[in-house]
Enzyme design. Structure first.
Site, short mmCIF file in Angstrom:
data_model
loop_
_atom_site.label_atom_id
_atom_site.label_comp_id
_atom_site.label_asym_id
_atom_site.label_seq_id
_atom_site.Cartn_x
_atom_site.Cartn_y
_atom_site.Cartn_z
N SER A 97 0.67 -1.15 -0.13
CA SER A 97 -0.15 -0.89 0.38
C SER A 97 1.29 1.13 0.10
O SER A 97 0.43 2.85 -0.75
CB SER A 97 -1.01 -0.16 1.09
OG SER A 97 -1.67 -0.71 0.83
N LYS A 100 0.53 3.42 -2.85
CA LYS A 100 -0.48 4.18 -3.16
C LYS A 100 0.02 6.25 -3.30
O LYS A 100 -0.85 6.64 -4.54
CB LYS A 100 -1.66 3.69 -2.07
CG LYS A 100 -2.38 2.84 -2.11
CD LYS A 100 -2.86 1.98 -1.20
CE LYS A 100 -3.67 0.99 -1.50
NZ LYS A 100 -4.15 0.81 -0.27
N TYR A 273 -4.23 3.51 7.61
CA TYR A 273 -5.53 1.82 7.20
C TYR A 273 -6.45 2.56 9.17
O TYR A 273 -6.29 4.28 8.97
CB TYR A 273 -5.20 1.30 7.84
CG TYR A 273 -4.22 0.30 7.19
CD1 TYR A 273 -4.12 0.45 4.88
CD2 TYR A 273 -3.42 -0.36 6.85
CE1 TYR A 273 -3.07 -0.26 5.13
CE2 TYR A 273 -2.60 -0.96 6.47
CZ TYR A 273 -2.32 -0.58 4.79
OH TYR A 273 -1.47 -1.45 4.32
N VAL A 291 1.45 -4.06 3.58
CA VAL A 291 1.38 -5.01 4.43
C VAL A 291 2.23 -5.84 4.51
O VAL A 291 2.72 -6.98 4.52
CB VAL A 291 0.42 -6.25 4.59
CG1 VAL A 291 -1.65 -5.34 4.77
CG2 VAL A 291 -0.14 -6.10 2.62
#
Length: 337
Positions: A97, A100, A273, A291
């Protein structure tokens, strides 16, 4: 009497000013980030190394489950661009992630912020990174940091086939000044074969008209998540956004204070998150986790931080990584608040 009152007032103002000045000087003395060294980082790393035993390596992507839970690394790039490393600094892991924030930059550079955020929100979330959130209600992702928003962001980058992915990869290579960075094909294949939830998000957005292409666009997302790098590379990425998109060696090709502000604000509100709110309270720095066990951190105007430890907490964030960042932030009063 009036003269005495005036003199007292002046004395009072001078006293307050003196105390304020001394408080500022004291604060500056106690937050001398130039004292950060590899010894500093190693002390913090060793203090937090054992946290890996309280977490779990991500295994919903089979290839990620093969990571060594005990691996750990800590890296800082200071204001001058000097790099400090400790731990398993040569250990490579996938961005997941963290990619991103790079795809967001590439997409906004191409299409403009208004075009990108017309299709998604700036919202934070109390839901996990792979939650469908309000896709089933409005059809639009909450933000570009959750999987749905990131899949959409990558689909908005122009180019056929894997060209959007290559733009993201080239940007990662540029920011880190590391042309050897590539994606891990085994992790990519593993993500592609098990990524049915992401595939579901892709088709919901295709159904609502946000996405018009085919699964090549989803493949680009799987590939960007599989880009492999080190904690030092993450520290350089953190530095880049902390310093108005200027590279650690001073290269200002992409200098853009507004872009840095956009990316850092998304990192702060949604980068960790559903833990982002609590993280903002405890650490108080724009950060993005993955992750794969990595976290990149921007200390605005000061430095970049990169950590790696693949054992994750219940939110999908590196457990030892979080505690290393927290200790460094506390020791040097790095919080932006």
């Amino acid at each position: 009497m009036k003269n005495n009152s005036f003199i007292s007032t002046v004395k009072g103002i001078c006293t307050v000013a003196f105390l304020a000045l001394n408080t500022t000087v004291y604060a500056q003395k106690t937050v001398d980030i130039s004292t950060i060294s590899e010894k500093t980082l190693n002390t913090i790393l060793e203090k937090n190394r054992a946290y890996y035993s309280q977490g779990k390596v991500a295994d919903y992507i089979p290839e990620l489950g093969k990571m060594d839970a005990k691996a750990i690394a800590f890296s800082v790039v200071d204001k001058s661009g000097k790099v400090f490393n400790t731990g398993d600094v040569s250990k490579k892991f996938t961005m997941q992630s963290i990619s991103k924030i790079i795809s967001l930059m590439v997409a906004v550079n191409e299409k403009g912020e208004a075009h990108i955020f017309d299709k998604m929100g700036y919202f934070g979330s109390d839901k996990p990174f792979n939650h469908f959130s309000n896709l089933e209600i409005t059809g639009k992702p909450l933000n570009p940091m959750m999987n749905a928003g990131a899949i959409l962001t990558t689909s908005l980058i122009s180019g056929d086939g894997e060209k959007p992915f290559l733009k993201i990869l080239d940007m990662v290579r540029y920011i880190t000044k590391n042309q050897t960075i590539d994606y891990n094909k085994s992790v990519y294949e593993s993500e592609k074969s098990t990524g049915h939830r992401n595939r579901g998000m892709f088709y919901i957005m295709k159904n609502s008209g946000l996405i018009s292409g085919n699964e090549d666009q989803l493949d680009n997302y799987f590939k960007q998540c599989s880009i492999e790098l080190t904690a030092e590379d993450l520290a350089k990425i953190g530095y880049f956004f902390a310093n108005q998109c200027v590279r650690f060696d001073g290269d200002s090709t992409y200098k853009n204070a507004d872009m840095a502000k956009l990316v850092e604000s998304q990192m702060l509100t949604a980068g960790m998150y559903e833990f982002s709110g609590e993280y903002s309270r405890t650490v108080g720095l724009p950060s993005k986790s993955g992750v794969g066990g990595g976290i990149t951190v921007s200390v605005p105007g000061k430095m970049g931080i990169g950590v790696f430890s693949p054992s994750l907490d219940q939110h999908g964030n590196s457990l030892a990584g979080y505690h290393m960042i927290l200790d460094l932030a506390k020791q040097y009063r790095l919080s932006i608040f």
